[in-house]
Design a protein around this motif. Sequence first.
Motif: not given
Lengths: 185, 471
Positions: B457, A121-123, A52, A116, A118, B85, A55-56, B345
Amino acid sequence: MSGLLIFLIIVGILIFFVVGMYNSLIRLKNQVKNAWSQIDVQLKRRHDLIPNLVETAKGYMKHERETFENITRARSHAIKAGNIGEKIKAEGALNDAMSMFNVVVENYPDLKANQNFLSLQEELTTTENKISFSRQGYNDQVLFFNNKIQMFPSNIIAGMFHFKEEEFFEIEDVKEKEVPKVKFS
Amino acid sequence: MWELIRANKRKSILLFIFMGCILILLGYVIGEAYLPGKGGYNGVFIALIIWVIWSMIGYFKGSSILLSLSRAKEVTHNIHPQLFNVVSEMKIAANLPAMPKIYIINEEAPNAFATGRKPEKSAIAVTAGLLNRLNRNELQGVIAHEMSHILNRDIVYMTFAGVMLGTVVMISQIFLRGLWYSGGSAARYRSKRSNRDGGGAMMIIAIVLAILAPILTRLFYFAISRKREYLADATATRLTRYPEGLASALEKISSSNIKFSTANNITAPMYIVNPLKKTERSLTGLFSTHPPIKERIKILRNMSHGVNYNNYQSAFRMVTGKGIIPTSGLKDSKNIPVKEPSKDTSKQLSVKEKKREFGDLIRAVNGFVFLTCVCGLKIKLPPNFKKPEISCPRCKRTIQMPLAKIAAVASAVSAGEAIKETPTLEPQRYIRKGKMWETITCSCGNHIQISPSFMGPKASCNKCGRIIKIL
């Protein structure tokens, strides 16, 4: 008669010990397995997130074909990796590819502003942190299990039933091992 | 880790017994002052009854009272992914049996607290201002500190000790005020009627004790509180393996001077730093709930060699000249090196953007629904919005309202539950070609246009409500 009785009692006690030791080894092995599965869940999640992210980023980074190819290759190796030793190696390669990617991203301010990207990236960051926190738990379990296998008398039982030592999950990261020398007054 | 918890328990129980003795003595003396000879035991009995009832309430309902007093709202992953998270990371690091519930408080002052009577049922609350100000590593430090309070069983002790303090304060207040309003006549009358010297002397002792007892109990209470703050810092660095995160978070929190409106004297010790600014002046004194922040930061910044309890102990000794962790807690001497900070992030934002983000967070927590217009404008709708369509304030396009979603969110808010993502149709993916006007065809056949300035997004189909992820 009494000699036979004593013999039987000794045999009984021996069997009791062997069974007890065998069971405790099995329990420890299962704990190691459980700790590993905790890491495995996070590793799988990372493998799912990477496509993902790529892809982004592709829309913005037109001239970074090589970086993307590296990531894709490293990822498919990591997914295919069978035993723990292979996995550690493959994950290390994937780490390198991802850190290369992160360096390249710095040149694309538009991408860094994409909401999206960001959030993906956080995940990814949280998954990597979770891997490193659960790695500690796994290594503790492995240390415990390996000690049991090497030490007398459980090493006899371990040898009889072919228990093998488990591998530590150590990621070779020079940065993590260095201790920064900073002094504050 | 377990050794530390046990050592902690012993010390707390000792202080706890001291506080209990003061309570019993107070009850006895006041009872004796009113009814010489037989009132003492009744006084003790009444004091203990009040304490037991309050403790029960505190134990079983304490966390929900605290959360509702601070007007905290429960949130899930969709409202603030980073917070969620970070908490789940720390849950793994601390090996907690269950994920704590997460709350956001509508406050601009940065602060946080943890609550819950056991690790299986815990909650962590942070203010919106905290989320707005801290970066990822700092937030991790704060969450780890709160997680340590849960892990070290601090919350239960602080609840019981707080209730004890409350009881002592209440009893002496009632006694002193009763005396004031009756002008002392009742006491004089009673003492005349009974044993002349005994009653009178007892009355004086009672007055002195009623003035001193709350002060003494407060001293004990604050002593427990301060010690536990240090210990939570030590455990937190062990969990995150990155002391600088917590240190710079504390620095940022202490540099803010926004007033905290929903905190009061009783809830103050629960927070990571004291939310009541007026006590800041006497920070080093015996009457502060929290250790001085400067000292806490200095200790954390001295931990460059590793993050186990031994390192904290030696850093603490370097700064204050004393020890803080009992020797039994120092047994595991395995060195844990300091970790590299994780990648940040979050976006680099200007002051104006930060303000906007803060407002959006509070709106999201309170059940506002966000819509992104085709022109790129973000429209924020309150939970009680009922109209089926609105026109975009910027481009005047008509936008259909996702009324079902608004209603679902509104009902969750009014029921006090966390807002969950409403289950809708299978989301669709659309890969953006570049920076231009583009038309997306939804699976229902509807066409959706996105503009060059569209940065979101995801878009949602205004016919079937399907979410289209824009990559």
